[in-house]
Design a protein around this motif. Structure first.
Motif, short mmCIF file in Angstrom:
data_model
loop_
_atom_site.label_atom_id
_atom_site.label_comp_id
_atom_site.label_asym_id
_atom_site.label_seq_id
_atom_site.Cartn_x
_atom_site.Cartn_y
_atom_site.Cartn_z
N CYS A 34 53.49 2.31 81.71
CA CYS A 34 52.52 2.56 82.78
C CYS A 34 51.99 3.99 82.75
O CYS A 34 52.74 4.95 82.56
N THR A 36 50.91 5.80 85.16
CA THR A 36 51.42 6.66 86.24
C THR A 36 52.81 7.20 85.89
O THR A 36 53.16 8.33 86.22
N GLY A 61 49.29 1.50 79.11
CA GLY A 61 49.42 1.19 80.53
C GLY A 61 48.29 1.64 81.44
O GLY A 61 48.42 1.56 82.65
S1 SF4 Z 1 47.71 0.11 87.49
FE1 SF4 Z 1 48.08 2.06 86.56
S2 SF4 Z 1 49.68 2.91 87.80
FE2 SF4 Z 1 49.66 0.80 88.31
S3 SF4 Z 1 51.18 -0.14 86.98
FE3 SF4 Z 1 49.23 -0.24 85.94
S4 SF4 Z 1 49.11 1.58 84.69
FE4 SF4 Z 1 50.73 1.87 86.19
#
Ligand code: SF4
Ligand code: SF4
Length: 362
Positions: A34, A36, A61
């Motif tokens: 991910c 984040t 991610g």
């Molecule tokens: S949307 Fe962005 S922050 Fe949320 S899980 Fe996916 S990559 Fe991570």
């Protein structure tokens, strides 16, 4: 929120990080999927604190980074039509296409509007009944429920000038492709936090059961990540192949039944083209036949343009964890957040943007 302070306590986190893998001699490679998590790992200094034999690599991610070049170029082409209004999340504006970006086209006077939700696009469609309002439907399982809701409302209210340019992607099957890639040796996954609040822990179990790769679902505070890495490395050390959820304050084993059913009421599984990873079967969502009148491609009779990779940009290898941004010749000098050459430098969650911001380069 209760207990969040503990997850941000620097000395607690530091002590935990120091213990991670201190008794492991071999090299261990962990992929955080991910965007984040990538940012949080940099921000908290975990990369600098963790023993050098624990290699943290970033995966595909970030929804902006994995959007194909062809998709961006097609969206840009659509902006040239006077009968079309393009609506999009803000991050997509700066993503470079082959010759332009949505931001450049907007400066040229094309009707491109930034929205915070697909429902804002519906409002714009209602206000502009003579023009086709196309929402750039980019994202993972996290954004899919809101996009599904916009289609449901458009269908119920018979809004005929709203459609989406589809590029919604799903995560677990993509992680399988990364495991199958012999050039990347992944010992364990830190699973995406937000995606997991929707799909739960269950869809990752095949990683542990079929491929003997353990996985941990962790939150985004530095303490969450420290606990996640500790749990993962303990499993790797002890040859325990399981999926563990250390983010139980938000993630349930079965995920969110409501969100999952809202997605699959409107969408069905499909192939998806990922930047750098290519076309992967079962990693996308497309509108069910019943809702195909909201599919901009069929509605406007367009096909996505061909993918033309950007010269010198190694985003593809970065998204697979095969290379890091410091190995890109364009990094920092030519490509930086003010002048992004590839998508990974655009988004807040992009790996190149994270390296740029937290490595103090530039
Ligand atoms: S949307 Fe962005 S922050 Fe949320 S899980 Fe996916 S990559 Fe991570
Ligand atoms: S630094 Fe820029 S050009 Fe290089 S891989 Fe990242 S986004 Fe692409």
């Amino acid at each position: 929120m209760k207990y969040v302070k503990e997850f941000r306590n620097p000395s607690l986190v530091k002590n935990m990080i120091k213990k991670i893998g201190s008794d492991v001699e071999r090299e261990i490679t962990i992929m955080e999927v991910c965007g984040t998590h990538t940012m949080s790992i940099f921000k908290s200094g975990i990369r600098d604190l963790i023993p050098s034999n624990i290699k943290l690599i970033s995966g595909p991610g970030c929804p902006v980074c994995v959007t194909s070049q062809a998709y961006i170029d097609t969206a840009i082409e659509l902006t040239k039509r006077d009968d079309v209004i393009i609506t999009t999340f803000g991050d997509m504006l700066k993503v470079p296409g082959n010759n332009s970006s949505l931001q450049n086209e907007k400066a040229l006077g094309r009707d491109i509007r930034m929205v915070y939700s697909p429902l804002d696009s519906l409002k714009i469609a209602k206000e502009n009944p003579d023009r086709e309002v196309i929402f750039l439907a980019v994202g993972f399982e996290t954004t899919a429920p809101a996009i599904a809701l916009s289609i449901k409302i458009a269908s119920e209210e018979n809004i005929k000038n709203y459609s989406i340019l589809q590029s919604i992607k799903t995560m677990p099957e993509t992680m399988k492709q990364l495991v199958l890639d012999e050039d990347i040796k992944i010992d364990g996954f830190l699973c995406p936090g937000h995606v997991s609040t929707v799909i739960g822990a269950k869809p990752y179990e095949f990683l542990a059961n079929e491929f003997e790769v353990p996985a941990v679902i962790a939150g985004f505070e530095s303490g969450d990540i420290a606990i996640g890495l500790y749990t993962l490395i303990e499993m790797i050390k002890n040859n325990t192949n399981e999926v563990k959820n250390v983010y139980s304050r938000f993630v349930k084993y079965e995920g969110s039944e409501k969100a999952i059913s809202s997605i699959y009421e409107i969408f069905e599984e499909s192939d998806a083209v990922w930047r750098g990873l290519g076309n992967i079967s079962g990693t996308g969502l497309k509108l069910k036949q019943k809702y195909d009148s909201f599919n901009a491609e069929t509605k406007l009779g367009i096909n996505l343009l061909n993918d033309k990779p950007i010269k010198g940009c190694i985003c593809g290898d970065i998204l697979k964890g095969k290379k890091n941004p410091l190995q890109c010749k364009l990094f920092s000098k030519v490509c930086n957040p003010l002048n992004p050459i590839g998508a990974c430098m655009v988004s807040e969650e992009g790996t190149c943007a994270a390296y740029y911001k937290y490595k103090n380069i530039g």
